[in-house]
Enzyme design. Structure first.
Site, PDB file in Angstrom:
ATOM      1  N   ARG A  79       6.673  -0.096   5.546  1.00 47.85           N
ATOM      2  CA  ARG A  79       6.932  -1.223   5.068  1.00 47.85           C
ATOM      3  C   ARG A  79       8.546  -1.613   5.270  1.00 47.85           C
ATOM      4  O   ARG A  79       9.359  -0.675   5.639  1.00 47.85           O
ATOM      5  CB  ARG A  79       6.705  -1.217   3.465  1.00 47.85           C
ATOM      6  CG  ARG A  79       5.439  -1.000   2.955  1.00 47.85           C
ATOM      7  CD  ARG A  79       5.377  -0.646   1.373  1.00 47.85           C
ATOM      8  NE  ARG A  79       3.919  -0.390   0.899  1.00 47.85           N
ATOM      9  CZ  ARG A  79       3.619   0.730   0.750  1.00 47.85           C
ATOM     10  NH1 ARG A  79       4.168   1.858   1.182  1.00 47.85           N
ATOM     11  NH2 ARG A  79       2.318   0.980   0.150  1.00 47.85           N
TER      12      ARG A  79
ATOM     13  N   LYS B   4       5.997   3.498  -2.460  1.00 47.22           N
ATOM     14  CA  LYS B   4       6.110   2.757  -3.876  1.00 47.22           C
ATOM     15  C   LYS B   4       5.654   4.183  -4.848  1.00 47.22           C
ATOM     16  O   LYS B   4       5.068   4.890  -4.587  1.00 47.22           O
ATOM     17  CB  LYS B   4       4.698   1.790  -4.005  1.00 47.22           C
ATOM     18  CG  LYS B   4       5.169   0.665  -2.911  1.00 47.22           C
ATOM     19  CD  LYS B   4       3.992  -0.452  -3.290  1.00 47.22           C
ATOM     20  CE  LYS B   4       4.166  -1.576  -2.616  1.00 47.22           C
ATOM     21  NZ  LYS B   4       3.106  -2.460  -2.572  1.00 47.22           N
TER      22      LYS B   4
ATOM     23  N   HIS C 119       5.172  -8.004   6.734  1.00 43.30           N
ATOM     24  CA  HIS C 119       4.090  -6.906   6.751  1.00 43.30           C
ATOM     25  C   HIS C 119       3.273  -6.914   8.292  1.00 43.30           C
ATOM     26  O   HIS C 119       2.526  -6.305   8.584  1.00 43.30           O
ATOM     27  CB  HIS C 119       2.873  -6.971   5.939  1.00 43.30           C
ATOM     28  CG  HIS C 119       3.577  -6.016   4.692  1.00 43.30           C
ATOM     29  ND1 HIS C 119       4.587  -5.331   4.452  1.00 43.30           N
ATOM     30  CD2 HIS C 119       2.681  -5.743   3.466  1.00 43.30           C
ATOM     31  CE1 HIS C 119       4.585  -4.684   3.574  1.00 43.30           C
ATOM     32  NE2 HIS C 119       3.619  -5.248   2.824  1.00 43.30           N
TER      33      HIS C 119
ATOM     34  N   ARG D  36       3.015  -3.772  10.269  1.00 42.40           N
ATOM     35  CA  ARG D  36       2.290  -2.759   9.328  1.00 42.40           C
ATOM     36  C   ARG D  36       1.043  -2.949   9.602  1.00 42.40           C
ATOM     37  O   ARG D  36       0.089  -2.182   9.982  1.00 42.40           O
ATOM     38  CB  ARG D  36       2.706  -2.899   7.855  1.00 42.40           C
ATOM     39  CG  ARG D  36       2.033  -1.835   6.989  1.00 42.40           C
ATOM     40  CD  ARG D  36       2.543  -1.929   5.770  1.00 42.40           C
ATOM     41  NE  ARG D  36       2.007  -1.355   4.612  1.00 42.40           N
ATOM     42  CZ  ARG D  36       1.949  -0.036   4.324  1.00 42.40           C
ATOM     43  NH1 ARG D  36       2.583   0.706   4.987  1.00 42.40           N
ATOM     44  NH2 ARG D  36       1.388   0.542   3.345  1.00 42.40           N
TER      45      ARG D  36
ATOM     46  N   HIS E 167      -1.617   4.374   1.147  1.00 35.59           N
ATOM     47  CA  HIS E 167      -2.443   3.896   0.342  1.00 35.59           C
ATOM     48  C   HIS E 167      -2.993   4.726  -0.605  1.00 35.59           C
ATOM     49  O   HIS E 167      -3.315   5.910  -0.163  1.00 35.59           O
ATOM     50  CB  HIS E 167      -3.585   3.083   1.125  1.00 35.59           C
ATOM     51  CG  HIS E 167      -3.266   1.523   1.759  1.00 35.59           C
ATOM     52  ND1 HIS E 167      -3.637   1.016   2.700  1.00 35.59           N
ATOM     53  CD2 HIS E 167      -2.080   1.043   1.658  1.00 35.59           C
ATOM     54  CE1 HIS E 167      -3.390   0.093   3.212  1.00 35.59           C
ATOM     55  NE2 HIS E 167      -2.172   0.174   2.526  1.00 35.59           N
TER      56      HIS E 167
ATOM     57  N   TYR F 137      -8.637  -3.504   6.942  1.00 35.44           N
ATOM     58  CA  TYR F 137      -8.447  -3.379   8.277  1.00 35.44           C
ATOM     59  C   TYR F 137      -9.528  -3.258   8.957  1.00 35.44           C
ATOM     60  O   TYR F 137      -9.695  -3.636  10.425  1.00 35.44           O
ATOM     61  CB  TYR F 137      -7.132  -2.561   8.661  1.00 35.44           C
ATOM     62  CG  TYR F 137      -5.963  -2.835   7.845  1.00 35.44           C
ATOM     63  CD1 TYR F 137      -5.133  -4.168   8.205  1.00 35.44           C
ATOM     64  CD2 TYR F 137      -5.504  -2.119   6.826  1.00 35.44           C
ATOM     65  CE1 TYR F 137      -4.165  -4.348   7.971  1.00 35.44           C
ATOM     66  CE2 TYR F 137      -4.200  -2.682   6.208  1.00 35.44           C
ATOM     67  CZ  TYR F 137      -3.529  -3.343   6.553  1.00 35.44           C
ATOM     68  OH  TYR F 137      -2.172  -3.830   5.903  1.00 35.44           O
TER      69      TYR F 137
END
Length: 304
Positions: free
Chosen positions: A152, A176, A248, A251, A274, A283
């Site tokens: 990110r 995160k 993004h 990414r 993730h 994706y």
């Protein structure tokens, strides 16, 4: 048993900040969403969190989606997540008897696939950072890192010098919620970072107060997220790709191109950081769409 909604919110936010160590952006979002929730309850004449019913929570979600300035489904879903966290916390701490928010369904999100670019488009985008000046070297290093690692933008600008291990060709990304991960780095990205580190960063650093940050601005401070986004936009404009670029974008390209090349979805999940493979699987739809296009234009029976 009773609990003022505003007091419960304050206790919950303190719990997130102190005990859970939640990121500042998360706390900011939860604060806004929960203050809005308290205002909604107050407007309904509810001053005790224990008196809230499931219909009150679902009514709050419905109110977010209507009115003069309705929220998008994704924003309403985020607000509901904050409300659920509050009620779950309140039940656990004995502020309420039961969590009435548990069964409230979030609004359906539109099925939107992430925008991605072809490999040729990415090459063109990266080529948008031309020149041997300090800014061009830094911008190229940033974009190469974003595409090579799937980071990110916030993770890329958060890198310190020691986070990059050139010997092992890896980088430590701080994700995160304090979740760190080690990701491989390709040779082009390493070469771009080394060129920037040797030929550009010392000049930037001399204007600052001394920082371990890898990517610096012209004043010698850590590059901001907004500035990094401008770098991406500038390269996209030079490449004529502005309609398909977002913070993004690289990414998304990282994930899509890996899957198209045969990478296992769970490996890509780990690389992206993730928490759930379900997030990564969006994706795979992009990849399937690409395969379908190739099939439709190549298979003899598909042409009929």
């Amino acid at each position: 048993m009773g609990a003022w909604p505003s007091d419960a919110v304050d206790a919950f936010l303190h719990h997130l900040a102190v005990e859970r160590g939640s990121a500042a952006n998360t706390l900011r979002s939860y604060t806004g969403d929960l203050r809005r929730y308290v205002d909604h309850l107050t407007a309904q004449g509810i001053d005790d969190l224990g008196a809230v019913r499931e219909s009150d929570v679902s009514g709050f979600v419905a109110a977010l989606r209507s009115g003069p300035t309705p929220l998008a489904a994704s924003s309403a879903a985020r607000a509901l997540a904050a409300v659920r966290g509050l009620h779950r916390f309140a039940e656990r701490d004995g502020l309420v008897v039961e969590d009435v928010s548990r069964e409230v369904a979030p609004p359906a999100l539109p099925s939107r696939l992430p925008r991605t670019l072809t490999v040729d488009d990415v090459d063109q985008l990266l080529a948008g950072c031309i020149g041997d000046g300090p800014v061009a070297l830094r911008d190229r290093a940033l974009l190469e890192l974003l595409y090579s690692t799937g980071a990110r933008i916030s993770e890329a600008i958060g890198l310190d010098l020691d986070d990059l291990d050139a010997g092992h060709r890896t980088v430590l990304l701080r994700g995160k919620g304090g979740k760190d991960r080690i990701v491989p780095v390709g040779r082009p990205a390493l070469a771009a970072v080394e060129a920037y580190r040797v030929r550009a960063r010392p000049g930037f650093a001399a204007k600052g107060r001394g920082t371990p940050a890898l990517l610096l601005n012209a004043r010698g401070a850590r590059l901001s997220r907004q500035s990094a986004w401008h770098v991406l936009r500038g390269a996209a404009e030079a490449a004529g790709l502005t309609a398909d670029v977002s913070p993004h974008t690289l990414r998304h390209c990282f994930a899509t191109h890996l899957l198209a090349g045969g990478a296992d979805v769970r490996v890509v999940q780990e690389l992206l950081g993730h928490a759930s493979v379900t997030t990564t699987q969006i994706y795979t739809h992009v990849t399937v769409d690409t395969l379908r296009e190739v099939y439709a234009t190549s298979h003899p029976r598909a042409l009929r």
